[in-house]
Design a protein around this motif. Sequence first.
Motif, mmCIF file in Angstrom:
data_model
loop_
_atom_site.group_PDB
_atom_site.id
_atom_site.type_symbol
_atom_site.label_atom_id
_atom_site.label_comp_id
_atom_site.label_asym_id
_atom_site.label_seq_id
_atom_site.Cartn_x
_atom_site.Cartn_y
_atom_site.Cartn_z
ATOM 1 N N MET A 1 1.727 5.087 9.980
ATOM 2 C CA MET A 1 1.895 5.914 8.836
ATOM 3 C C MET A 1 1.622 8.102 9.535
ATOM 4 O O MET A 1 2.535 8.724 9.219
ATOM 5 N N GLN A 2 0.369 7.461 9.884
ATOM 6 C CA GLN A 2 -0.483 8.843 10.221
ATOM 7 C C GLN A 2 0.617 9.542 11.055
ATOM 8 O O GLN A 2 0.345 10.878 12.069
ATOM 9 N N ILE B 1 -4.208 5.571 2.698
ATOM 10 C CA ILE B 1 -4.053 4.321 1.799
ATOM 11 C C ILE B 1 -5.239 4.702 0.731
ATOM 12 O O ILE B 1 -6.651 4.023 1.763
ATOM 13 N N THR B 2 -4.950 3.993 -0.025
ATOM 14 C CA THR B 2 -6.603 3.671 -1.031
ATOM 15 C C THR B 2 -5.936 2.982 -2.094
ATOM 16 O O THR B 2 -5.097 2.327 -2.513
ATOM 17 N N THR B 3 -7.024 1.664 -2.018
ATOM 18 C CA THR B 3 -6.646 0.507 -2.215
ATOM 19 C C THR B 3 -8.323 0.578 -3.934
ATOM 20 O O THR B 3 -9.295 1.083 -3.711
ATOM 21 N N GLU B 4 -7.430 -0.148 -4.478
ATOM 22 C CA GLU B 4 -8.103 -0.811 -5.883
ATOM 23 C C GLU B 4 -7.958 -2.014 -6.649
ATOM 24 O O GLU B 4 -7.168 -1.750 -7.086
#
Length: 99
Positions: A1-2, A10-13
């Motif tokens: 992606m970068q 990307i953030t995981t919650e």
Amino acid sequence: MQAVSPDADITTEVIGEVADLSRTTQNEARDIVLALTGANGADLVPFGTEAGIFQALDMDVVVFGPGSISQAHKADEYLALDQLAQCLALLDHLQCKLV
């Protein structure tokens, strides 16, 4: 992606968790099922159930039932009728022990 966009991220919650089921030396529920089935041991498996929640409340728990986890929760999942019959017989036997 970068590689496409350096600002990508990307953030995981975690929005839900299942308490794990731990092996215990004393577990009356497990011992009853082992006695009824004639099995000589029980294993832990890498999937979640409500059993860990009940165990966290200091209850003896065991997860058992007909079929194989290798056939469950996937395409073409199935349960053989003889496995279902064995489970129903075990539940009938369990009911007789508890009454």
